[in-house]
Design a protein around this motif. Structure first.
Motif, PDB file in Angstrom:
ATOM      1  N   GLN A 333      -2.497  -5.955   8.524  1.00 38.62           N
ATOM      2  CA  GLN A 333      -3.641  -5.627   7.649  1.00 38.62           C
ATOM      3  C   GLN A 333      -3.612  -4.539   7.069  1.00 38.62           C
ATOM      4  O   GLN A 333      -4.033  -4.112   6.003  1.00 38.62           O
ATOM      5  CB  GLN A 333      -3.996  -4.197   9.249  1.00 38.62           C
ATOM      6  CG  GLN A 333      -4.764  -2.698   8.739  1.00 38.62           C
ATOM      7  CD  GLN A 333      -6.289  -3.164   8.722  1.00 38.62           C
ATOM      8  OE1 GLN A 333      -6.541  -4.539   9.049  1.00 38.62           O
ATOM      9  NE2 GLN A 333      -7.356  -2.180   8.790  1.00 38.62           N
ATOM     10  N   VAL A 334      -2.338  -3.372   6.299  1.00 37.97           N
ATOM     11  CA  VAL A 334      -1.663  -3.476   4.802  1.00 37.97           C
ATOM     12  C   VAL A 334      -1.907  -4.550   4.143  1.00 37.97           C
ATOM     13  O   VAL A 334      -2.778  -4.303   2.958  1.00 37.97           O
ATOM     14  CB  VAL A 334      -0.136  -2.976   4.868  1.00 37.97           C
ATOM     15  CG1 VAL A 334      -0.128  -2.238   3.121  1.00 37.97           C
ATOM     16  CG2 VAL A 334      -0.778  -1.459   6.123  1.00 37.97           C
ATOM     17  N   ASN A 335      -1.135  -5.702   4.161  1.00 37.71           N
ATOM     18  CA  ASN A 335      -1.911  -6.334   3.230  1.00 37.71           C
ATOM     19  C   ASN A 335      -3.302  -6.967   3.047  1.00 37.71           C
ATOM     20  O   ASN A 335      -3.647  -6.956   1.435  1.00 37.71           O
ATOM     21  CB  ASN A 335      -0.851  -7.515   3.714  1.00 37.71           C
ATOM     22  CG  ASN A 335      -1.010  -8.849   2.775  1.00 37.71           C
ATOM     23  OD1 ASN A 335      -1.454  -9.740   3.671  1.00 37.71           O
ATOM     24  ND2 ASN A 335      -0.575  -9.102   2.257  1.00 37.71           N
ATOM     25  N   ARG A 336      -3.705  -7.213   3.758  1.00 34.43           N
ATOM     26  CA  ARG A 336      -5.064  -6.958   4.105  1.00 34.43           C
ATOM     27  C   ARG A 336      -6.544  -6.220   2.991  1.00 34.43           C
ATOM     28  O   ARG A 336      -6.802  -6.141   2.109  1.00 34.43           O
ATOM     29  CB  ARG A 336      -5.680  -7.133   5.176  1.00 34.43           C
ATOM     30  CG  ARG A 336      -7.627  -7.881   4.911  1.00 34.43           C
ATOM     31  CD  ARG A 336      -8.237  -7.773   6.553  1.00 34.43           C
ATOM     32  NE  ARG A 336      -7.747  -7.202   7.183  1.00 34.43           N
ATOM     33  CZ  ARG A 336      -8.899  -5.856   7.064  1.00 34.43           C
ATOM     34  NH1 ARG A 336     -10.117  -6.185   6.485  1.00 34.43           N
ATOM     35  NH2 ARG A 336      -9.024  -4.449   8.293  1.00 34.43           N
ATOM     36  N   LEU A 337      -5.441  -5.322   3.522  1.00 32.79           N
ATOM     37  CA  LEU A 337      -6.298  -3.716   2.641  1.00 32.79           C
ATOM     38  C   LEU A 337      -6.020  -3.649   0.921  1.00 32.79           C
ATOM     39  O   LEU A 337      -6.759  -3.280   0.971  1.00 32.79           O
ATOM     40  CB  LEU A 337      -5.833  -2.287   3.333  1.00 32.79           C
ATOM     41  CG  LEU A 337      -7.039  -2.833   4.948  1.00 32.79           C
ATOM     42  CD1 LEU A 337      -5.835  -0.827   5.407  1.00 32.79           C
ATOM     43  CD2 LEU A 337      -8.274  -2.154   4.667  1.00 32.79           C
ATOM     44  N   LYS A 434       0.791   1.279 -10.945  1.00 29.76           N
ATOM     45  CA  LYS A 434      -0.586   0.311 -10.765  1.00 29.76           C
ATOM     46  C   LYS A 434      -1.265  -0.083  -9.005  1.00 29.76           C
ATOM     47  O   LYS A 434      -1.471   0.382  -7.683  1.00 29.76           O
ATOM     48  CB  LYS A 434      -1.390  -0.182 -12.085  1.00 29.76           C
ATOM     49  CG  LYS A 434      -2.068   0.648 -12.701  1.00 29.76           C
ATOM     50  CD  LYS A 434      -2.719  -0.290 -13.475  1.00 29.76           C
ATOM     51  CE  LYS A 434      -3.883   0.810 -14.863  1.00 29.76           C
ATOM     52  NZ  LYS A 434      -4.501   2.009 -13.792  1.00 29.76           N
ATOM     53  N   LEU A 435       0.046  -1.036  -9.401  1.00 28.63           N
ATOM     54  CA  LEU A 435       0.446  -1.674  -7.498  1.00 28.63           C
ATOM     55  C   LEU A 435       0.745  -0.558  -6.858  1.00 28.63           C
ATOM     56  O   LEU A 435       0.410  -1.054  -5.766  1.00 28.63           O
ATOM     57  CB  LEU A 435       0.869  -3.078  -8.079  1.00 28.63           C
ATOM     58  CG  LEU A 435       0.145  -4.510  -9.433  1.00 28.63           C
ATOM     59  CD1 LEU A 435       0.795  -5.353  -9.409  1.00 28.63           C
ATOM     60  CD2 LEU A 435      -1.319  -4.529  -8.478  1.00 28.63           C
ATOM     61  N   GLY A 436       1.462   0.506  -7.355  1.00 25.84           N
ATOM     62  CA  GLY A 436       2.547   0.390  -6.105  1.00 25.84           C
ATOM     63  C   GLY A 436       1.594   1.281  -5.609  1.00 25.84           C
ATOM     64  O   GLY A 436       1.713   1.910  -4.079  1.00 25.84           O
ATOM     65  N   MET A 437       0.432   2.309  -6.037  1.00 24.63           N
ATOM     66  CA  MET A 437      -0.738   3.009  -5.699  1.00 24.63           C
ATOM     67  C   MET A 437      -1.261   2.456  -4.747  1.00 24.63           C
ATOM     68  O   MET A 437      -1.310   3.314  -3.646  1.00 24.63           O
ATOM     69  CB  MET A 437      -0.824   4.266  -6.755  1.00 24.63           C
ATOM     70  CG  MET A 437      -0.338   4.924  -7.332  1.00 24.63           C
ATOM     71  SD  MET A 437       0.758   6.368  -6.762  1.00 24.63           S
ATOM     72  CE  MET A 437      -1.056   6.459  -5.203  1.00 24.63           C
ATOM     73  N   LEU A 438      -1.642   1.065  -5.352  1.00 28.98           N
ATOM     74  CA  LEU A 438      -2.768   0.570  -4.650  1.00 28.98           C
ATOM     75  C   LEU A 438      -1.766   0.388  -3.010  1.00 28.98           C
ATOM     76  O   LEU A 438      -2.903  -0.128  -2.389  1.00 28.98           O
ATOM     77  CB  LEU A 438      -3.224  -0.680  -5.201  1.00 28.98           C
ATOM     78  CG  LEU A 438      -4.088  -1.042  -5.946  1.00 28.98           C
ATOM     79  CD1 LEU A 438      -4.608  -2.666  -6.777  1.00 28.98           C
ATOM     80  CD2 LEU A 438      -5.157  -0.444  -5.823  1.00 28.98           C
ATOM     81  N   LEU A 439      -0.799  -0.515  -3.334  1.00 32.18           N
ATOM     82  CA  LEU A 439       0.193  -0.020  -1.734  1.00 32.18           C
ATOM     83  C   LEU A 439      -0.193   0.663  -1.002  1.00 32.18           C
ATOM     84  O   LEU A 439       0.284   0.732   0.101  1.00 32.18           O
ATOM     85  CB  LEU A 439       1.457  -1.422  -1.812  1.00 32.18           C
ATOM     86  CG  LEU A 439       2.433  -1.111  -0.479  1.00 32.18           C
ATOM     87  CD1 LEU A 439       1.319  -1.861   0.296  1.00 32.18           C
ATOM     88  CD2 LEU A 439       3.821  -1.598  -1.100  1.00 32.18           C
ATOM     89  N   GLN A 440       1.021   1.831  -2.020  1.00 24.90           N
ATOM     90  CA  GLN A 440       0.481   3.575  -1.593  1.00 24.90           C
ATOM     91  C   GLN A 440      -0.888   3.360  -0.782  1.00 24.90           C
ATOM     92  O   GLN A 440      -1.372   4.337   1.028  1.00 24.90           O
ATOM     93  CB  GLN A 440       0.549   4.318  -1.852  1.00 24.90           C
ATOM     94  CG  GLN A 440       2.095   4.220  -2.361  1.00 24.90           C
ATOM     95  CD  GLN A 440       3.340   4.425  -1.444  1.00 24.90           C
ATOM     96  OE1 GLN A 440       3.183   5.827  -0.923  1.00 24.90           O
ATOM     97  NE2 GLN A 440       4.122   3.467  -0.875  1.00 24.90           N
ATOM     98  N   LEU A 445      -4.125   4.307   4.298  1.00 25.40           N
ATOM     99  CA  LEU A 445      -5.329   3.365   4.704  1.00 25.40           C
ATOM    100  C   LEU A 445      -5.250   3.262   7.007  1.00 25.40           C
ATOM    101  O   LEU A 445      -6.345   3.013   7.659  1.00 25.40           O
ATOM    102  CB  LEU A 445      -6.681   2.532   4.357  1.00 25.40           C
ATOM    103  CG  LEU A 445      -7.222   3.064   2.914  1.00 25.40           C
ATOM    104  CD1 LEU A 445      -7.723   1.742   2.589  1.00 25.40           C
ATOM    105  CD2 LEU A 445      -7.798   3.697   3.416  1.00 25.40           C
ATOM    106  N   ASP A 446      -3.664   3.080   7.143  1.00 22.10           N
ATOM    107  CA  ASP A 446      -3.451   2.181   7.960  1.00 22.10           C
ATOM    108  C   ASP A 446      -2.754   3.240   8.477  1.00 22.10           C
ATOM    109  O   ASP A 446      -1.348   2.004   9.305  1.00 22.10           O
ATOM    110  CB  ASP A 446      -3.447   0.971   8.394  1.00 22.10           C
ATOM    111  CG  ASP A 446      -3.296  -0.086  10.223  1.00 22.10           C
ATOM    112  OD1 ASP A 446      -4.058   0.770  10.456  1.00 22.10           O
ATOM    113  OD2 ASP A 446      -2.119  -0.247   9.993  1.00 22.10           O
ATOM    114  N   ARG A 447      -2.003   3.895   8.485  1.00 18.60           N
ATOM    115  CA  ARG A 447      -1.121   5.171   8.673  1.00 18.60           C
ATOM    116  C   ARG A 447      -0.928   5.715  10.141  1.00 18.60           C
ATOM    117  O   ARG A 447       0.202   5.339  10.885  1.00 18.60           O
ATOM    118  CB  ARG A 447      -1.580   6.835   8.100  1.00 18.60           C
ATOM    119  CG  ARG A 447       0.114   7.502   8.711  1.00 18.60           C
ATOM    120  CD  ARG A 447       1.209   6.825   7.298  1.00 18.60           C
ATOM    121  NE  ARG A 447       1.852   7.870   8.078  1.00 18.60           N
ATOM    122  CZ  ARG A 447       2.907   8.017   9.047  1.00 18.60           C
ATOM    123  NH1 ARG A 447       3.118   6.350  10.001  1.00 18.60           N
ATOM    124  NH2 ARG A 447       3.985   8.750   9.092  1.00 18.60           N
TER     125      ARG A 447
END
Length: 506
Positions: A333-337, A434-440, A445-447
């Motif tokens: 889910q995190v990967n998809r988001l 930027k990419l780290g914040m997207l991952l965060q 969003l699936d905490r």
């Protein structure tokens, strides 16, 4: 897997888990120097056979200690070239209880190529495996073996043939060896017919060369697999080592003491092959014969030769299976988001296409450090990804992936990456942020780890808000709170404040 090589006898004990993951759990090596022990008549003497049997029995005990269900032993050039090879193999089998398979030169080339194909994403190139008594060269096109050959020269028998002892190697001897090697390589025209391809090196010679090269420049990553040599490194190393006697070579950082007397002929062979192939660059493959045998023996046949894009995929799958920390559905889910966010925002942020596979990998591995400790997950994730064996990325890409996966803020990131500055290029810090914040944000969003968001629509409102409209299966209270917590840091990186809205319930 026991590899009875011409220079070294090696052991690798593999563990295959119930979920299909695999790893090496023990290794052993013995500098047997079998090629040096062959008599003038080409026989392997009795004392060498008995010593080898003791080594094999020692390795066999290690296998039994690990409760190995299968032991596969193979012999290569030194045994293959021995005039009493049948008697030697029969005697070794009688003394050890092991069935030893004598590999042909073609077998060696195939197994080495399989090892490379299974662990690197190279599409086209040459593979060279320099052993103690033979050298295998293979041409790969579109990840298929096009041609291969085994030459009867290696680092040990070359040293013996030209009388190289413990002294410095004279220029005249090096020139003679180089000329003789070049003449043998010219006998195979296909070697010179594919100029400009990379040369992928396997075996102890190139690994020793890589260690010397890395130590000489204080290279920040100890992993040899995937290391690309700088231009002129080969000629510079030969010029530095040849004037030294063996005792002085043994003091060279990175060079093992038991290889100091054969490193020069090994590097001369490597140089001759590099020049004959007219290769564009030289890269280390840390996998080798034992790994190729393992892949063909213990993995389903359809998985042996992965497409280049599948090497990384398979490696990530193996890592997450070895270190299961959270449900796979949460990682998915995190990967998809994360990729959904990237595809929406990256085009206007100036991020190159090469960033997407980095985020893809990081978003599937960002919780791996929890296997050590949940509280320090980020630090442990970075360490594991920088030290575990996984394939499909170069050293710089591996570093960027580890930094993105473990991102917890710009200051912490810069401190973590300080020892690796030599591998980074302009703009890398900004891209990691930027990419780290997207991952965060994707993780937030699936905490609740409930996969509450079925669909996500992304829009930018008045150039200030990142509006995330979710089709959700529950109210997302925890997710909203997490997004609000990181909103300030996200805005610093992206110039947008993320806001979660529920468009509908599903």
């Amino acid at each position: 897997m026991i590899d009875i090589g011409s220079n070294t006898v090696r052991l690798a004990v593999y563990q295959v888990t119930a979920n299909g993951a695999f790893r090496v759990i023990d290794q052993g090596r013995w500098p047997a120097r079998l090629s040096q022990k062959l008599t003038q008549d080409g026989e392997l003497p009795q004392d060498a056979i008995r010593e080898l049997a003791e080594v094999l029995l020692h390795f066999k005990r290690i296998c039994h200690m690990h409760q190995a269900t299968r032991i596969k032993a193979v012999a290569t050039a030194a045994i293959r070239q021995a005039t009493n090879r049948e008697q030697a193999l029969e005697q070794l089998s009688s003394l050890t209880g092991l069935s030893i398979e004598l590999l042909s030169g073609e077998d060696e080339a195939r197994y080495g190529s399989v090892a490379m194909l299974r662990t690197m994403d190279v599409e086209d190139g040459f593979v060279v495996d320099i052993g103690g008594g033979s050298t295998e060269i293979t041409l790969l096109r579109k990840r298929e073996i096009v041609a291969s050959i085994s030459f009867p020269f290696g680092c040990v028998n070359t040293a013996r043939r030209y009388g190289l002892k413990d002294d410095a190697v004279p220029s005249a001897a090096m020139e003679q060896i180089t000329a003789d090697l070049a003449a043998q390589l010219r006998a195979e025209p296909w070697i010179r017919s594919h100029a400009g391809l990379p040369l992928i090196g396997l075996g102890g010679t190139i690994r020793s060369f890589a260690k010397i090269a890395q130590r000489s420049v204080d290279y920040p990553i100890s992993n040899l697999h995937g290391y690309e040599f700088p231009p002129n490194a080969l000629s510079d190393t030969l010029q530095a080592l040849a004037p030294l006697n063996v005792e002085r070579r043994r003091k060279i950082p990175g060079l093992s003491k038991d290889r100091a007397d054969v490193i020069i002929p090994g590097l001369l062979i490597l140089q001759a092959v590099f020049q004959a192939c007219q290769a564009s660059r030289l890269i280390v493959c840390g996998a080798g014969l034992r790994d190729g045998i393992f892949f063909e023996t213990c993995l389903p046949s359809e998985e042996v030769r992965l497409a280049s894009r599948q090497v990384l995929e398979d490696s990530i799958r193996n890592l997450t299976a070895l270190y299961p920390t959270v449900p796979q559905v949460h990682l998915d889910q995190v990967n998809r988001l994360a990729l959904r966010l990237y595809d929406s925002l990256a085009p206007d942020a100036g991020l190159p296409p090469s960033c997407r596979p980095l985020l893809d990998s990081a978003s599937r591995l960002f919780r791996i450090g929890s296997i050590i400790d949940v509280g320090d997950n980020a630090d442990h994730t970075f360490y594991i990804l920088m030290h575990a064996h996984w394939n499909g990325l170069g050293h710089r890409e591996m570093l960027l992936t580890a930094a993105i996966a473990s991102f917890k803020g710009t200051g912490a990131m810069r401190n973590k990456l300080a020892p690796y500055r030599s591998l980074l290029t302009d703009g890398d810090f900004e891209r990691i942020g930027k990419l780290g914040m997207l991952l965060q944000l994707a993780a937030a969003l699936d905490r609740s780890e409930s996969q509450g968001i079925a669909e996500l629509e992304i829009a930018i409102h008045k150039g200030k808000q990142l509006v995330l409209s979710a089709a959700a299966n529950h109210p997302l209270q925890v997710e909203r709170m997490e997004v609000e917590t990181l909103a300030k840091d996200f805005k610093k990186s992206w110039g947008l404040t993320p806001v979660v809205q529920i468009a509908k319930f599903v």
